[in-house]
Design an enzyme around this catalytic site. Sequence first.
Site, PDB file in Angstrom:
ATOM      1  N   TYR A 181     -41.486  67.689   2.503  1.00  0.00           N
ATOM      2  CA  TYR A 181     -40.583  68.044   2.170  1.00  0.00           C
ATOM      3  C   TYR A 181     -39.544  68.660   3.208  1.00  0.00           C
ATOM      4  O   TYR A 181     -39.575  68.252   4.542  1.00  0.00           O
ATOM      5  CB  TYR A 181     -41.117  69.005   0.871  1.00  0.00           C
ATOM      6  CG  TYR A 181     -40.033  68.553  -0.296  1.00  0.00           C
ATOM      7  CD1 TYR A 181     -39.884  67.087  -0.865  1.00  0.00           C
ATOM      8  CD2 TYR A 181     -39.034  69.280  -0.856  1.00  0.00           C
ATOM      9  CE1 TYR A 181     -38.755  66.807  -1.929  1.00  0.00           C
ATOM     10  CE2 TYR A 181     -38.069  69.088  -1.880  1.00  0.00           C
ATOM     11  CZ  TYR A 181     -38.238  67.532  -2.442  1.00  0.00           C
ATOM     12  OH  TYR A 181     -37.314  67.219  -3.342  1.00  0.00           O
ATOM     13  N   ASN A 239     -30.033  72.351   1.034  1.00  0.00           N
ATOM     14  CA  ASN A 239     -30.799  72.037   1.811  1.00  0.00           C
ATOM     15  C   ASN A 239     -29.810  70.481   2.724  1.00  0.00           C
ATOM     16  O   ASN A 239     -29.037  69.839   2.000  1.00  0.00           O
ATOM     17  CB  ASN A 239     -31.691  71.502   0.888  1.00  0.00           C
ATOM     18  CG  ASN A 239     -32.555  72.790   0.874  1.00  0.00           C
ATOM     19  OD1 ASN A 239     -32.847  73.859   1.178  1.00  0.00           O
ATOM     20  ND2 ASN A 239     -33.010  72.505  -1.232  1.00  0.00           N
ATOM     21  N   ASP A 243     -34.989  68.603 -12.446  1.00  0.00           N
ATOM     22  CA  ASP A 243     -35.630  69.342 -11.288  1.00  0.00           C
ATOM     23  C   ASP A 243     -34.209  69.710 -10.958  1.00  0.00           C
ATOM     24  O   ASP A 243     -33.926  71.304 -10.631  1.00  0.00           O
ATOM     25  CB  ASP A 243     -37.193  69.060 -10.319  1.00  0.00           C
ATOM     26  CG  ASP A 243     -37.342  70.271  -9.484  1.00  0.00           C
ATOM     27  OD1 ASP A 243     -37.274  71.267 -10.078  1.00  0.00           O
ATOM     28  OD2 ASP A 243     -36.993  69.779  -8.296  1.00  0.00           O
ATOM     29  N   ASP A 244     -33.375  69.028 -10.593  1.00  0.00           N
ATOM     30  CA  ASP A 244     -32.349  69.618  -9.852  1.00  0.00           C
ATOM     31  C   ASP A 244     -30.637  71.001 -10.146  1.00  0.00           C
ATOM     32  O   ASP A 244     -30.599  71.944 -10.012  1.00  0.00           O
ATOM     33  CB  ASP A 244     -30.839  68.408  -9.388  1.00  0.00           C
ATOM     34  CG  ASP A 244     -32.117  67.197  -8.280  1.00  0.00           C
ATOM     35  OD1 ASP A 244     -32.382  68.505  -6.952  1.00  0.00           O
ATOM     36  OD2 ASP A 244     -32.046  66.011  -8.712  1.00  0.00           O
ATOM     37  N   ARG A 256     -28.128  60.698  -3.896  1.00  0.00           N
ATOM     38  CA  ARG A 256     -27.828  62.363  -3.969  1.00  0.00           C
ATOM     39  C   ARG A 256     -28.912  63.166  -3.211  1.00  0.00           C
ATOM     40  O   ARG A 256     -29.335  64.159  -3.840  1.00  0.00           O
ATOM     41  CB  ARG A 256     -27.164  63.002  -4.750  1.00  0.00           C
ATOM     42  CG  ARG A 256     -26.482  63.942  -4.541  1.00  0.00           C
ATOM     43  CD  ARG A 256     -25.976  65.276  -5.541  1.00  0.00           C
ATOM     44  NE  ARG A 256     -27.166  65.667  -6.588  1.00  0.00           N
ATOM     45  CZ  ARG A 256     -27.811  66.909  -6.568  1.00  0.00           C
ATOM     46  NH1 ARG A 256     -27.228  67.679  -5.178  1.00  0.00           N
ATOM     47  NH2 ARG A 256     -28.472  67.161  -7.135  1.00  0.00           N
ATOM     48  N   GLU A 312     -34.832  63.662 -10.162  1.00  0.00           N
ATOM     49  CA  GLU A 312     -34.455  63.876  -8.786  1.00  0.00           C
ATOM     50  C   GLU A 312     -33.966  63.457  -8.058  1.00  0.00           C
ATOM     51  O   GLU A 312     -33.137  62.105  -7.653  1.00  0.00           O
ATOM     52  CB  GLU A 312     -36.106  63.619  -8.291  1.00  0.00           C
ATOM     53  CG  GLU A 312     -36.433  64.530  -6.478  1.00  0.00           C
ATOM     54  CD  GLU A 312     -36.234  65.959  -6.685  1.00  0.00           C
ATOM     55  OE1 GLU A 312     -35.624  66.685  -5.995  1.00  0.00           O
ATOM     56  OE2 GLU A 312     -37.022  66.295  -8.000  1.00  0.00           O
ATOM     57  N   ASP A 313     -32.529  64.084  -7.816  1.00  0.00           N
ATOM     58  CA  ASP A 313     -31.578  63.799  -6.675  1.00  0.00           C
ATOM     59  C   ASP A 313     -30.809  62.513  -7.334  1.00  0.00           C
ATOM     60  O   ASP A 313     -30.749  61.335  -6.610  1.00  0.00           O
ATOM     61  CB  ASP A 313     -32.246  63.166  -5.644  1.00  0.00           C
ATOM     62  CG  ASP A 313     -32.464  64.065  -4.204  1.00  0.00           C
ATOM     63  OD1 ASP A 313     -32.388  65.090  -4.906  1.00  0.00           O
ATOM     64  OD2 ASP A 313     -33.435  63.982  -3.819  1.00  0.00           O
ATOM     65  N   LYS A 358     -42.643  64.810  -3.613  1.00  0.00           N
ATOM     66  CA  LYS A 358     -41.734  65.802  -4.016  1.00  0.00           C
ATOM     67  C   LYS A 358     -43.038  65.976  -5.418  1.00  0.00           C
ATOM     68  O   LYS A 358     -44.205  66.973  -5.140  1.00  0.00           O
ATOM     69  CB  LYS A 358     -41.208  65.440  -5.373  1.00  0.00           C
ATOM     70  CG  LYS A 358     -40.918  66.608  -6.052  1.00  0.00           C
ATOM     71  CD  LYS A 358     -40.217  68.024  -5.522  1.00  0.00           C
ATOM     72  CE  LYS A 358     -39.718  68.637  -6.233  1.00  0.00           C
ATOM     73  NZ  LYS A 358     -37.746  68.622  -6.487  1.00  0.00           N
TER      74      LYS A 358
END
Length: 540
Positions: free
Chosen positions: A91, A399, A256-257, A144, A233-234, A162
Amino acid sequence: MDKPSFILRTPATNKGTGFDCEERKKYGLRGLLPPKVENLEEQAERALTQFKSFASNLERYIFLNCLRDRNETLFYFLLGNNLELMMPIVYTPTVGEACQKFGNEFRFAQGMYFATQDKGQMREMMNNWPNQDVDIIVVSDGSRILGLGDLGTNGMGIPVGKLQLYVAGAGFNPSRTLPVIIDSGTNTKKYLEDKFYLGERHPRIPDAEYYPLVDEFLQAAFDKWPNVLVQFEDFSNDHCFKLLDDYRHKYLCFNDDIQGTGAVILSGCINAFRAVQIPLKDQRLVFLGAGSAGIGVADCIMSLFAEAGIPEEEARKCFWFVDSKGLITTTRGDTLTPQKKAYARSDYNHQLKSLIEVVRDVKPTAIIGLSGIGGSFSEEVVREMAKHVQKPIVFALSNPTTNAECTAEQAYSWTDGRCIFASGSPFAPVEYNGHTFVPGQGNNMYIFPGLGLGSVLCKAKHVTDEMIITAAKTLASFVEDSEVVTGKIYPGLNRIREISTKIAINVIEKAYEEGMATLPRPESIEALVKAYQYNPSYNN
């Protein structure tokens, strides 16, 4: 494919040199493997040596994914027993580079892809997934990826990585996980012109087409697997909040973000506030970055104020948000998203246009970076902050590592070793003035595996705010008072199975308390969790 070839070519069944003599005879494998029979530990020792022999982290990433594609049991045994070493490879930060080079390094398809060309066919396509039961889906549209921007279909590395952490961290069965990319195009020119790019070659579709595409995917997924958990996610800021708002009370899902990041940083803040001994009402929190992660973190921290009986209007006075235009206020003359409006200051008649101006004005107790802009916590900013508070809280959370607002070494040096530091990506311990400082990592992995496991096992209707806050408080409780005073705010990741198990148990308890659990209450929630958890072994 003949039976011996199928067994050796299928990751879930292949043991390699782990097949014993009887199995080799039974399955027709005699002569197809070297004579020596090895146990899982011996195979893992060799694999670890091979892993360490590679010169770059990208090579190590490729090695691990190739290992997973030929021997799933060995891969998860190796990962689970070397998680602190290998997590930065599978990750962040290495997965970011792997995503950027996804087309060039493509070797083997994992997960499912749903593109604009598949409109009206997604439910039928889901029947192609070889595993009958799926407990969890991680889905991204690649818009993203970490702090790297719009990577399109190259973003598949994120759902894949993930879910590997869901397996290693909480014990999800890998055969019941599904990584997904929804390909709605990409606006990144270099990928549209890259001959190795594997996605559809067109700009991102407009919202009028985009939202129905995502809706079709979700309807199809929950029709196929009614009890599945979907983790967003993202997704880009212009879509992620709406998707969460539209579906969080309709399906079992979370982002999750927004929520996972919020929970893990809430946990870090709980322990940081314990360390600095400043009353909650006197905290002055400056955020750099007002996207999904920043707003998600602030929303979670707001729960502490509510729990302490501090009115919402008073609590919001403890927050200052800085974006690319400066301090977010109600008077600066631009159109704010609903999420930014919630934290916009109404007590400023003048505009502060930079972070250093805000730090000088506010004299914050904490600066929390989720901007995606590397180096944005300059020496001037951090030293200015450190003038006014004994133990500055410095969270450089963007990150991958190159996007961190400052390094751990910089934070400790510029605050004379006084700061409480956390980052999003890992930093090595720092030696400063004869002391060794171990940086905290506000890694979502502390939260999402246990939160997801608890939600799935009790067949929750929805993932509620209280379930997420319960996960954060559970994580915080793993750090003792004697550790907090030294600046430690997160436990070691080597305890992740223990942490995830406890989070899952407490999340399930909260789900029953809220009436969210649909599974009849078991005699022992702990037994329910441990009976489900996957442990890689050739004896299963």
